[in-house]
Design a protein around this motif. Sequence first.
Motif, mmCIF file in Angstrom:
data_model
loop_
_atom_site.group_PDB
_atom_site.id
_atom_site.type_symbol
_atom_site.label_atom_id
_atom_site.label_comp_id
_atom_site.label_asym_id
_atom_site.label_seq_id
_atom_site.Cartn_x
_atom_site.Cartn_y
_atom_site.Cartn_z
ATOM 1 N N CYS A 2 0.873 -1.169 0.000
ATOM 2 C CA CYS A 2 0.000 0.000 0.000
ATOM 3 C C CYS A 2 0.910 1.219 0.000
ATOM 4 O O CYS A 2 1.548 1.529 1.004
ATOM 5 N N GLY A 3 0.998 1.911 -1.156
ATOM 6 C CA GLY A 3 1.898 3.046 -1.270
ATOM 7 C C GLY A 3 1.212 4.385 -1.371
ATOM 8 O O GLY A 3 1.860 5.417 -1.276
ATOM 9 N N ARG A 4 -0.094 4.379 -1.589
ATOM 10 C CA ARG A 4 -0.894 5.594 -1.597
ATOM 11 C C ARG A 4 -2.300 5.236 -1.116
ATOM 12 O O ARG A 4 -2.805 4.152 -1.413
ATOM 13 N N PHE A 5 -2.937 6.156 -0.407
ATOM 14 C CA PHE A 5 -4.326 5.944 -0.040
ATOM 15 C C PHE A 5 -5.015 7.286 0.120
ATOM 16 O O PHE A 5 -4.403 8.347 -0.116
ATOM 17 N N ALA A 6 -6.289 7.259 0.446
ATOM 18 C CA ALA A 6 -7.060 8.496 0.562
ATOM 19 C C ALA A 6 -7.928 8.452 1.812
ATOM 20 O O ALA A 6 -8.346 7.377 2.259
ATOM 21 N N LEU A 7 -8.192 9.626 2.357
ATOM 22 C CA LEU A 7 -9.141 9.782 3.456
ATOM 23 C C LEU A 7 -9.940 11.035 3.144
ATOM 24 O O LEU A 7 -9.476 12.155 3.337
ATOM 25 N N ALA A 33 0.651 10.184 0.538
ATOM 26 C CA ALA A 33 1.889 9.531 0.109
ATOM 27 C C ALA A 33 2.842 9.315 1.285
ATOM 28 O O ALA A 33 2.719 9.964 2.331
ATOM 29 N N PRO A 34 3.801 8.408 1.138
ATOM 30 C CA PRO A 34 4.805 8.178 2.183
ATOM 31 C C PRO A 34 5.507 9.471 2.583
ATOM 32 O O PRO A 34 5.698 10.377 1.768
ATOM 33 N N THR A 35 5.881 9.527 3.847
ATOM 34 C CA THR A 35 6.534 10.635 4.563
ATOM 35 C C THR A 35 5.546 11.728 4.951
ATOM 36 O O THR A 35 5.894 12.609 5.732
ATOM 37 N N GLN A 36 4.319 11.688 4.447
ATOM 38 C CA GLN A 36 3.320 12.656 4.861
ATOM 39 C C GLN A 36 2.693 12.228 6.189
ATOM 40 O O GLN A 36 2.780 11.054 6.575
ATOM 41 N N PRO A 37 2.057 13.150 6.909
ATOM 42 C CA PRO A 37 1.381 12.787 8.157
ATOM 43 C C PRO A 37 0.105 12.019 7.869
ATOM 44 O O PRO A 37 -0.649 12.368 6.951
ATOM 45 N N ILE A 38 -0.141 10.971 8.609
ATOM 46 C CA ILE A 38 -1.376 10.212 8.472
ATOM 47 C C ILE A 38 -2.033 10.079 9.847
ATOM 48 O O ILE A 38 -1.360 10.079 10.875
ATOM 49 N N LEU A 39 -3.341 9.968 9.815
ATOM 50 C CA LEU A 39 -4.114 9.835 11.046
ATOM 51 C C LEU A 39 -4.164 8.373 11.464
ATOM 52 O O LEU A 39 -4.438 7.492 10.657
ATOM 53 N N LEU A 103 -5.134 1.762 14.275
ATOM 54 C CA LEU A 103 -6.038 1.730 13.131
ATOM 55 C C LEU A 103 -5.737 2.915 12.232
ATOM 56 O O LEU A 103 -5.492 4.024 12.719
ATOM 57 N N VAL A 104 -5.755 2.685 10.941
ATOM 58 C CA VAL A 104 -5.532 3.737 9.957
ATOM 59 C C VAL A 104 -6.822 3.921 9.154
ATOM 60 O O VAL A 104 -7.148 3.089 8.309
ATOM 61 N N PRO A 105 -7.610 4.970 9.418
ATOM 62 C CA PRO A 105 -8.847 5.166 8.665
ATOM 63 C C PRO A 105 -8.546 5.585 7.226
ATOM 64 O O PRO A 105 -7.631 6.374 6.971
ATOM 65 N N PHE A 109 -7.587 2.794 -1.178
ATOM 66 C CA PHE A 109 -6.160 2.897 -1.489
ATOM 67 C C PHE A 109 -5.944 2.735 -2.984
ATOM 68 O O PHE A 109 -6.846 2.346 -3.738
ATOM 69 N N TYR A 110 -4.728 3.046 -3.428
ATOM 70 C CA TYR A 110 -4.365 2.932 -4.833
ATOM 71 C C TYR A 110 -3.357 1.800 -5.005
ATOM 72 O O TYR A 110 -2.509 1.552 -4.139
ATOM 73 N N GLU A 111 -3.468 1.139 -6.123
ATOM 74 C CA GLU A 111 -2.494 0.106 -6.450
ATOM 75 C C GLU A 111 -2.251 0.127 -7.953
ATOM 76 O O GLU A 111 -3.130 0.534 -8.727
ATOM 77 N N TRP A 112 -1.065 -0.292 -8.334
ATOM 78 C CA TRP A 112 -0.676 -0.286 -9.736
ATOM 79 C C TRP A 112 -0.492 -1.715 -10.241
ATOM 80 O O TRP A 112 0.216 -2.513 -9.623
ATOM 81 N N GLN A 113 -1.123 -2.006 -11.354
ATOM 82 C CA GLN A 113 -0.960 -3.309 -11.987
ATOM 83 C C GLN A 113 0.391 -3.329 -12.691
ATOM 84 O O GLN A 113 0.675 -2.469 -13.528
ATOM 85 N N GLN A 114 1.222 -4.278 -12.314
ATOM 86 C CA GLN A 114 2.562 -4.332 -12.876
ATOM 87 C C GLN A 114 2.518 -4.767 -14.336
ATOM 88 O O GLN A 114 1.738 -5.633 -14.719
ATOM 89 N N ALA A 115 3.384 -4.161 -15.146
ATOM 90 C CA ALA A 115 3.470 -4.510 -16.566
ATOM 91 C C ALA A 115 4.928 -4.485 -16.979
ATOM 92 O O ALA A 115 5.527 -3.412 -17.101
ATOM 93 N N GLY A 116 5.500 -5.670 -17.164
ATOM 94 C CA GLY A 116 6.899 -5.747 -17.576
ATOM 95 C C GLY A 116 7.864 -5.158 -16.581
ATOM 96 O O GLY A 116 8.869 -4.556 -16.944
#
Length: 253
Positions: A2-7, A33-39, A103-105, A109-116
């Motif tokens: 999980c490298g990106r998500f939304a609230l 995104a990583p390094t940002q503050p999350i609740l 708990l992380v509300p 989340f976002y995910e990327w389908q790998q291609a090559g």
Amino acid sequence: MCGRFALTATPDQTADFLGMTGLDEFPARYNIAPTQPILMALAGAPQAPGSNLPNRQSMLVRWGLIPTWVKDTREFPLLINARSEGAVEKASFRAAMRHRRALVPASGFYEWQQAGGKKGQPYWIRPKDGGLVAFAGLIETYAEPGGSEMDTGAILTVSANAGIAHIHDRMPVVIHPQDFERWLDCRTLEPRDVADLLQPAQPDFFEAIPVSDLVNKVANTGPEIQERGVVGPMVEKAKRQKPGADDSQMTLF
């Protein structure tokens, strides 16, 4: 992973979902995104005898856990995720698994389908029935050499379920509301007592919506990144930077 998500829920909606009395105001965030503050939410002090209300406290943490024993953060990898299968044995996560489960509300989340071997089609993955979801999180407070302290955290992951596996082989661990109390109870429950919660969500729990490559760039933070679309040429290639290099990311709340 999980490298990106939304609230994007309101503070009142988020507080109600977490079983808390209230939260400070915060804006909708569409591209966390990583390094940002999350609740994160964790168990508070013990309640008075006879009280049946959950006692939980909120905390803003830097997304990217730093174990207490790290000497030089510049030479340590960014731990945004922790593989649930071995977290209790790993030196980086052992203490947090025992003492600081959280708990992380999230709205999804976002995910990327790998291609090559490269990032391919991005997907916005959200609960099929709408509303919020809680990911299993870990918190660690890191004491910097200068004496200041920084609260940091990671999201636990598990093998992807059948509904997500065609996109990526990992997904965040989902803690359902009926299990919040158990997961957060680090006073009386050991990691082995909550190991059964570290399972993939049911295959039909999430829906995956293909979105455009706007989400690839951290600077894009509006709701348009969740609109259905397909990958196209990037208008501007994002510059690479070391994790944590942008100090302004810590002032989003």
